[in-house]
Design an enzyme around this catalytic site. Structure first.
Site, PDB file in Angstrom:
ATOM      1  N   TYR A  84       5.742  46.043  57.971  1.00 62.04           N
ATOM      2  CA  TYR A  84       6.505  44.859  58.343  1.00 62.04           C
ATOM      3  C   TYR A  84       7.012  44.930  59.779  1.00 62.04           C
ATOM      4  CZ  TYR A  84       6.883  42.829  53.642  1.00 62.04           C
ATOM      5  OH  TYR A  84       6.638  42.228  52.435  1.00 62.04           O
ATOM      6  N   LYS A 129       0.073  56.184  48.510  1.00 61.47           N
ATOM      7  CA  LYS A 129      -1.390  56.162  48.499  1.00 61.47           C
ATOM      8  C   LYS A 129      -1.852  57.397  49.274  1.00 61.47           C
ATOM      9  CE  LYS A 129      -5.297  54.108  47.470  1.00 61.47           C
ATOM     10  NZ  LYS A 129      -5.791  53.961  46.077  1.00 61.47           N
ATOM     11  N   ASP A 179      -2.062  52.158  43.017  1.00 59.63           N
ATOM     12  CA  ASP A 179      -2.924  51.402  42.089  1.00 59.63           C
ATOM     13  C   ASP A 179      -2.608  51.777  40.639  1.00 59.63           C
ATOM     14  OD1 ASP A 179      -3.943  53.920  42.674  1.00 59.63           O
ATOM     15  OD2 ASP A 179      -6.029  53.268  42.885  1.00 59.63           O
ATOM     16  N   ASP A 187       7.284  45.436  47.936  1.00 53.83           N
ATOM     17  CA  ASP A 187       7.241  43.972  47.873  1.00 53.83           C
ATOM     18  C   ASP A 187       6.321  43.529  46.738  1.00 53.83           C
ATOM     19  OD1 ASP A 187       7.607  41.264  48.730  1.00 53.83           O
ATOM     20  OD2 ASP A 187       5.619  41.372  49.646  1.00 53.83           O
ATOM     21  N   ASP A 205       7.357  41.968  42.598  1.00 51.22           N
ATOM     22  CA  ASP A 205       6.924  40.702  41.989  1.00 51.22           C
ATOM     23  C   ASP A 205       6.190  40.970  40.676  1.00 51.22           C
ATOM     24  OD1 ASP A 205       7.916  39.319  44.202  1.00 51.22           O
ATOM     25  OD2 ASP A 205       6.208  37.948  44.250  1.00 51.22           O
TER      26      ASP A 205
HETATM   27  C1  IPM Z   1      10.837  39.516  49.532  1.00 49.03           C
HETATM   28  C2  IPM Z   1      10.062  38.462  50.267  1.00 49.03           C
HETATM   29  C3  IPM Z   1      10.066  38.807  51.753  1.00 49.03           C
HETATM   30  C4  IPM Z   1       9.409  40.149  51.914  1.00 49.03           C
HETATM   31  C5  IPM Z   1       9.415  37.751  52.666  1.00 49.03           C
HETATM   32  C6  IPM Z   1      10.019  36.385  52.477  1.00 49.03           C
HETATM   33  C7  IPM Z   1       9.461  38.150  54.105  1.00 49.03           C
HETATM   34  O1  IPM Z   1       8.784  38.354  49.752  1.00 49.03           O
HETATM   35  O2  IPM Z   1      12.050  39.673  49.819  1.00 49.03           O
HETATM   36  O3  IPM Z   1      10.271  40.190  48.682  1.00 49.03           O
HETATM   37  O4  IPM Z   1       8.178  40.243  51.958  1.00 49.03           O
HETATM   38  O5  IPM Z   1      10.133  41.136  52.024  1.00 49.03           O
HETATM   39 MN    MN Z   2       8.410  39.598  48.003  1.00 50.14          MN
END
Ligand code: IPM
Ligand code: MN
Length: 560
Positions: free
Chosen positions: A336, A384, A416, A440, A444
């Protein structure tokens, strides 16, 4: 708790509306037939009522504020002795609610001036000839005229060379700069600067951000009332809202403010209209700059299944019982932020850099091990290392840190495998430690376990104030429709209270209220049974806030 709603004022640029009348009194600002209410809200529609509307109720096209160019004005240019007459505060509330942030005039009535300062409306006294010049400029521009008022610098200027300074008593200025009302302002004077209030910068952001943050604020208000805690909330733009307000996804005003608060509460950033914008104007760049400035290197994302929602997950219920994972994601390094980055060869190639130092790995690893000690004593580090040198350094460093925590079990997984294990056997995880990009993605994925991304909170910690945000995005497809799930944002309030302000008991009360609402069957659309009725964002927020307050009543009635 009215002070919760008071907005700080540091610097503001906005459209000017001109009202060239002297001695405008508070009866004209809010006619007295509108005063029979106890709340402080609902006065915006009454502002200048008898001037704005004709006797048949239709808008009077001749009144200055009804001109189309004046509609979005946030700065009022006024004549001498503005706000005279009776001393009612309603006049200020009405001006604020209508959308005014500041008033410029050659003179104000004294009590009106004080009421402005106590209610977040900035009164600026300029010389009569300066006010005259501003009226001329406003007129010459056909009403399309903007000014910038900088309260920190005590300066007013326009884009065409007008510039002047003004002065205001320091304590009044401090109150406005910090969004404090009279009571807090008195504390500030008494204690010579130290106010016993928790100051929180609130950054609603984009899409569903403002909607879910409104419910987070409602929960905070309920906590404040129930536990007698004083919160001062100051709102600032970020993301696309920052680009709209100041041409910058992390405006200077926001940047300056977040350094001086106890915690930062953020909604979400992201707007499809800026998808093609250059990187420095993208909403996400604002969020990354905020994280970097706060130095919040450890992002904690707890993923715990609510028993009431087990059947909302696509996974089999028996795999989900007792799932309770804490993802510790490194947040200020890796892909990032690594340099060099960008497009090369005229755009035909692109580069990002994955770089970590041992020191960066060590400090976030310590957070993971410390957290594991408070939980089930198990850290799974995800990397990894079969391919990446950075991951080899990651693994070595985490292994070294583990020596200081002999009571914590450490194992390592390739990313993975971890992705697969997370859905195949989520109970295998206690604390999952990983770098920025892997974290990240895995967070999710983990959200699937609980049934909706809209349920999950996060806390990002460093040396200074923490940053607290739900893990969901701005969801532009459902924004503004009162369907977003506010639980992620409200659960974020609990994390803010516990990790940001050290208020464990209030934090637990918020978490209990969320669980109870779910047990009672309250559902937003994302977690409702297909075809079943669902609550809107606001109704869910009100339900949870009600449960936070109600606990007090039921507890108070039980002798202890
Ligand atoms: C999160 C989001 C952010 C990230 C984006 C919006 C930059 O997806 O907080 O997980 O990737 O960190
Ligand atoms: Mn995210």
């Amino acid at each position: 708790m009215d002070r919760v709603m008071m907005e700080a004022f540091v610097r503001h640029t906005g459209r000017v509306a001109a009202l060239a009348r002297a001695n405008v009194d508070t009866d004209q600002i809010v006619p007295k037939q509108f005063l029979k209410r106890v709340e402080r809200t609902g006065f915006g529609s009454a502002l200048f009522h008898d001037w704005r509307f004709r006797s048949d109720g239709s808008p009077n096209p001749d009144f200055e504020l009804n001109h189309p160019v004046a509609r979005s004005a946030s700065i009022l240019l006024a004549g001498e002795n503005f706000g005279c007459g009776s001393s009612r505060e309603h006049a200020v509330w009405a001006l604020r609610e209508y959308g005014f942030r500041a008033i410029l005039a050659p003179s104000f009535a004294d009590i009106f001036f004080a009421n402005c300062c106590q209610n977040g409306l900035v009164p600026v006294r300029l010389l009569p000839q300066e006010i005259g010049e501003l009226f001329r400029r406003h007129h010459a521009a056909g009403g399309e005229y903007q000014l910038t008022i900088d309260l920190e610098e005590q300066r007013v200027d326009d884009a065409l060379g007008f510039r002047t300074t003004f002065s205001m008593e320091p304590y009044r200025r401090e109150m406005l700069l910090h969004g404090l009302d009279e009571q807090a302002g008195c504390g500030m004077r008494d204690a010579g600067g130290a106010v016993k209030t928790h100051t929180i910068a609130v950054l609603p952001g984009d899409g569903i951000g403002p909607e879910v943050i409104a419910e987070a604020e409602r929960a905070l208000e309920a906590v404040g009332d129930r536990f007698g805690i004083d919160f001062t909330l100051r709102r600032f733009p970020i993301g696309a809202a920052g680009v709209a307000a100041a041409g910058d996804p992390f405006p200077e005003e926001t940047r300056a403010a977040v350094a001086r608060v106890d915690a930062v509460l953020l909604g979400a950033v992201g707007d499809p209209s800026l998808d093609q914008a250059p990187r420095h104007l993208r909403p996400e760049s604002g969020l990354l700059a905020l994280r970097a400035q706060l130095g919040v290197f450890a992002n904690l994302r707890p993923v715990a299944v609510f028993p009431a929602l087990v059947h909302r997950s696509p996974l089999k219920a028996d795999r989900l019982e007792d799932v309770d994972v804490l993802i510790v994601r490194e947040l200020t390094g890796g892909l990032y932020y690594g340099e060099p980055r960008g497009r090369e060869g005229g755009g035909a190639a692109a580069v990002n850099t994955l770089r970590y130092t041992a020191a960066e790995i060590k400090r976030v690893a310590r957070v993971a091990f410390e957290s594991a000690r408070q939980r089930r004593g198990h850290v799974t580090s995800v990397d990894k290392a079969n391919v990446l040198e950075v991951s080899q350094l990651w693994r070595e460093t985490v292994t070294r840190v583990a020596r200081d925590y002999p009571d914590v079990r450490l194992d390592h997984l390739y990313v993975d495998t971890a992705a697969m294990r997370l859905v195949a056997d989520p109970r295998a995880f206690d604390v999952l430690l990983t770098e920025n990009m892997f974290g990240d993605i895995l967070s999710d994925e983990a959200a699937v376990l609980v049934g909706s991304l809209g349920l999950l909170p996060s806390a990002s910690l460093g040396e200074g104030p923490g940053l607290f945000e739900p893990i969901h995005g701005s969801a532009p497809d459902i924004a503004g429709r009162d369907v977003a799930n506010p639980i992620g944002a409200i659960a974020t309030v609990a994390m803010l209270l516990r990790r940001g302000l050290g208020l464990a008991e209030p934090a637990a009360a918020v978490e209990r209220a969320i669980s109870l609402a779910l047990e009672q069957g309250a559902r937003t659309q994302d977690i409702a049974e297909p075809g079943a009725a669902a609550l809107g964002t606001r109704a869910m927020g009100e339900r949870i806030a009600g449960l936070i307050s109600q606990e007090r009543r039921s507890r108070a009635s039980v002798p202890s």
